[in-house]
Design an enzyme around this catalytic site. Structure first.
Site, mmCIF file in Angstrom:
data_model
loop_
_atom_site.group_PDB
_atom_site.id
_atom_site.type_symbol
_atom_site.label_atom_id
_atom_site.label_comp_id
_atom_site.label_asym_id
_atom_site.label_seq_id
_atom_site.Cartn_x
_atom_site.Cartn_y
_atom_site.Cartn_z
ATOM 1 N N CYS A 115 44.638 51.460 47.026
ATOM 2 C CA CYS A 115 43.285 51.945 46.714
ATOM 3 C C CYS A 115 42.773 52.545 48.248
ATOM 4 O O CYS A 115 41.853 53.526 48.070
ATOM 5 C CB CYS A 115 42.158 51.005 46.498
ATOM 6 S SG CYS A 115 42.540 50.253 44.723
ATOM 7 N N HIS A 255 34.759 53.210 47.512
ATOM 8 C CA HIS A 255 35.876 53.153 46.445
ATOM 9 C C HIS A 255 35.177 52.535 45.226
ATOM 10 O O HIS A 255 34.486 51.564 45.178
ATOM 11 C CB HIS A 255 37.172 52.186 46.954
ATOM 12 C CG HIS A 255 38.007 52.015 45.897
ATOM 13 N ND1 HIS A 255 38.747 52.852 45.159
ATOM 14 C CD2 HIS A 255 38.627 50.725 45.602
ATOM 15 C CE1 HIS A 255 39.561 52.199 44.404
ATOM 16 N NE2 HIS A 255 39.496 50.931 44.419
ATOM 17 N N ASN A 285 38.710 52.648 38.004
ATOM 18 C CA ASN A 285 39.481 52.769 39.158
ATOM 19 C C ASN A 285 40.634 53.550 39.094
ATOM 20 O O ASN A 285 41.556 52.820 38.417
ATOM 21 C CB ASN A 285 39.603 51.105 39.617
ATOM 22 C CG ASN A 285 40.188 51.122 40.996
ATOM 23 O OD1 ASN A 285 40.715 51.936 41.666
ATOM 24 N ND2 ASN A 285 40.194 49.866 41.624
HETATM 25 N N1 ACO Z 1 36.727 40.424 28.899
HETATM 26 C C1 ACO Z 1 35.954 39.097 28.827
HETATM 27 N N2 ACO Z 1 36.068 38.138 29.408
HETATM 28 C C2 ACO Z 1 36.828 38.181 30.618
HETATM 29 C C3 ACO Z 1 37.554 39.564 30.839
HETATM 30 C C4 ACO Z 1 37.618 40.552 29.910
HETATM 31 N N3 ACO Z 1 37.941 41.787 30.056
HETATM 32 N N4 ACO Z 1 38.521 39.405 31.938
HETATM 33 C C5 ACO Z 1 38.164 38.069 32.313
HETATM 34 N N5 ACO Z 1 37.204 37.377 31.621
HETATM 35 C C6 ACO Z 1 36.873 36.023 31.559
HETATM 36 C C7 ACO Z 1 37.620 35.271 32.373
HETATM 37 O O1 ACO Z 1 38.921 34.703 31.646
HETATM 38 C C8 ACO Z 1 36.772 34.076 32.703
HETATM 39 O O2 ACO Z 1 36.736 33.119 31.571
HETATM 40 P P1 ACO Z 1 36.557 31.742 31.842
HETATM 41 O O3 ACO Z 1 35.469 31.183 32.771
HETATM 42 O O4 ACO Z 1 36.764 30.939 30.432
HETATM 43 O O5 ACO Z 1 38.154 31.299 32.566
HETATM 44 C C9 ACO Z 1 35.430 34.818 32.914
HETATM 45 O O6 ACO Z 1 35.561 35.773 32.124
HETATM 46 C C10 ACO Z 1 35.070 34.997 34.281
HETATM 47 O O7 ACO Z 1 36.180 35.822 35.074
HETATM 48 P P2 ACO Z 1 35.976 35.913 36.391
HETATM 49 O O8 ACO Z 1 37.279 36.141 37.096
HETATM 50 O O9 ACO Z 1 35.192 34.820 37.055
HETATM 51 O O10 ACO Z 1 34.954 37.523 36.265
HETATM 52 P P3 ACO Z 1 34.540 38.070 37.525
HETATM 53 O O11 ACO Z 1 33.132 38.166 37.326
HETATM 54 O O12 ACO Z 1 35.229 37.582 38.757
HETATM 55 O O13 ACO Z 1 35.057 39.493 37.226
HETATM 56 C C11 ACO Z 1 36.848 41.089 37.998
HETATM 57 C C12 ACO Z 1 36.476 39.727 37.253
HETATM 58 C C13 ACO Z 1 36.051 42.146 37.164
HETATM 59 C C14 ACO Z 1 38.228 41.068 37.776
HETATM 60 C C15 ACO Z 1 36.117 41.011 39.264
HETATM 61 O O14 ACO Z 1 36.599 39.865 40.136
HETATM 62 C C16 ACO Z 1 36.793 42.170 40.249
HETATM 63 O O15 ACO Z 1 36.417 43.327 40.258
HETATM 64 N N6 ACO Z 1 37.552 41.941 41.282
HETATM 65 C C17 ACO Z 1 37.874 43.065 42.250
HETATM 66 C C18 ACO Z 1 38.584 44.106 41.984
HETATM 67 C C19 ACO Z 1 38.945 44.772 42.996
HETATM 68 O O16 ACO Z 1 38.191 45.206 43.923
HETATM 69 N N7 ACO Z 1 40.290 45.407 43.355
HETATM 70 C C20 ACO Z 1 40.872 45.840 44.492
HETATM 71 C C21 ACO Z 1 41.261 47.251 44.358
HETATM 72 S S1 ACO Z 1 42.624 47.295 43.110
HETATM 73 C C22 ACO Z 1 43.852 48.086 44.266
HETATM 74 O O17 ACO Z 1 44.060 48.274 45.238
HETATM 75 C C23 ACO Z 1 44.923 48.483 43.314
#
Ligand code: ACO
Length: 330
Positions: A115, A255, A285
């Site tokens: 990214c 980003h 993204n």
């Molecule tokens: N729909 C419904 N529920 C979901 C989904 C979904 N799509 N995805 C996850 N959940 C659930 C999980 O299973 C979890 O359930 P559980 O508590 O029963 O286990 C719950 O929702 C909470 O999950 P978390 O992982 O705590 O959710 P969070 O608020 O952290 O959001 C996310 C997840 C969106 C992935 C976030 O952590 C994020 O954006 N991370 C960073 C991404 C990023 O910046 N990447 C870097 C760049 S990418 C690159 O370089 C290629």
């Protein structure tokens, strides 16, 4: 002669036609439009068609740029393509593009920084221009994320889309363009976001396919925390070392990984929310595509004028992160 800076003199973008909305995802994934919008700010994303690879997305963006400015492809000196989803391992996407657009006098290469790729490529191109050796450098950021996503993994597939953006760098002797870049890598983050197989460490095999090792893997929560901290620190540092206050910034283009990451970073920086460019709702993204697509949207929506300070900040797999300060000169 005054010092040469690399000025962005034209922009182009391309998004595939096909839209994949959160509602569409509800049809085959245990997720909801509400969850995705709340947790990421994403509403829809674009998906490449079966016959579109990353070079095709890039070429469409480049053609828009060249036609808009009436530039002969033969005048391009170099093409740098930031991507982690090249058409193939080799030849480079840059070579494929060079042939198809007829940039007969150009050299070029692909650059891999996930990214953060576009800012790493922009800094590279900027140094080429500042050296005085090159006059026209195309810097492209593009990814076809749909080619490396597991559409049964709700933790990752909802986050990404496909797209391309490009800028043209030309020399300025009036101080317009890229003023400074602060780029970092931190390899200790490698275990939280990666694509495991298909390289020399783990070549493609029936096992790697069975184990889903050709899909993106991410520990979202960990990446989230590092992203906010990394983007904040690097933005603060570049402003400080250039003696520029956050109030002097006309537009902040971060980003687009998660709206909550953007909001937290902007809040820590104390930058006014109406100065922050957001298009994650429409495109999700696009990895190396987010910043050049953001620049294109900023120009198109007249969010920047000549002389404005623009701050670009990224974070990605590696970990990689960085910030670039621009005195807008278009
Ligand atoms: N729909 C419904 N529920 C979901 C989904 C979904 N799509 N995805 C996850 N959940 C659930 C999980 O299973 C979890 O359930 P559980 O508590 O029963 O286990 C719950 O929702 C909470 O999950 P978390 O992982 O705590 O959710 P969070 O608020 O952290 O959001 C996310 C997840 C969106 C992935 C976030 O952590 C994020 O954006 N991370 C960073 C991404 C990023 O910046 N990447 C870097 C760049 S990418 C690159 O370089 C290629």
């Amino acid at each position: 002669m005054n010092k040469l800076t690399a000025n962005i003199t034209a922009v182009g973008k391309y998004l595939p036609e096909k839209k994949l909305t959160n509602k569409d995802l509800e049809n085959f994934l245990d997720t909801s439009d509400e969850w995705i919008q709340d947790r990421t700010g994403i509403h829809t994303r674009r998906i490449a068609s079966k016959n579109e690879a990353t070079s095709d997305l890039c070429i469409n963006a480049i053609k828009e740029l060249l036609n808009g400015k009436n530039i002969d492809p033969n005048d391009i000196d170099a093409i740098i393509v930031a991507t982690v989803t090249p058409d193939m391992m080799f030849p480079s996407t840059a070579c494929i593009i060079q042939k198809k657009i007829g940039a007969n006098n150009a050299w070029g290469f692909d650059l891999s920084a996930a990214c953060s790729g576009f800012l790493f490529a922009l800094e590279t191109g900027s140094q080429f221009i500042s050296s005085g050796r090159y006059k026209k450098v195309l810097v492209v950021g593009s990814d076809t994320m749909s080619s490396i996503l597991n559409y049964s993994d709700r933790n990752t597939c909802i986050l990404f889309g496909d797209g391309a953006g490009v800028v043209l760098l030309e020399p300025s002797n009036k101080g317009f363009g890229i003023i400074d870049s602060k780029l970092n890598i931190d390899g200790t983050g490698g275990e939280y976001l990666y694509l495991k197989a298909g390289g020399s460490r783990l070549p493609t095999s029936i096992e790697t396919i069975k184990n889903n090792h050709h899909f993106l893997y991410q520990e979202g929560k960990t990446v989230f925390k590092y992203a906010v901290r990394g983007m904040y620190n690097v933005s603060k540092d570049i402003l400080e070392r250039n003696n520029i206050s956050v109030n002097d910034i006309k537009l902040f283009i971060p980003h687009q990984a998660n709206k909550r990451i953007i909001d937290s970073t902007a809040k820590k920086l104390k930058i006014d929310s109406n100065k922050v460019l957001i298009n994650i709702d429409k495109y999700a993204n696009t990895t190396a595509g987010t910043i050049p697509i953001g620049l294109y949207d900023a120009v198109n929506e007249k969010k920047v004028s000549k002389g404005d300070y623009v701050l670009l900040t990224v974070f990605g797999a590696g970990f990689t992160f960085g910030s670039t300060l621009i005195k807008w000169g278009l």
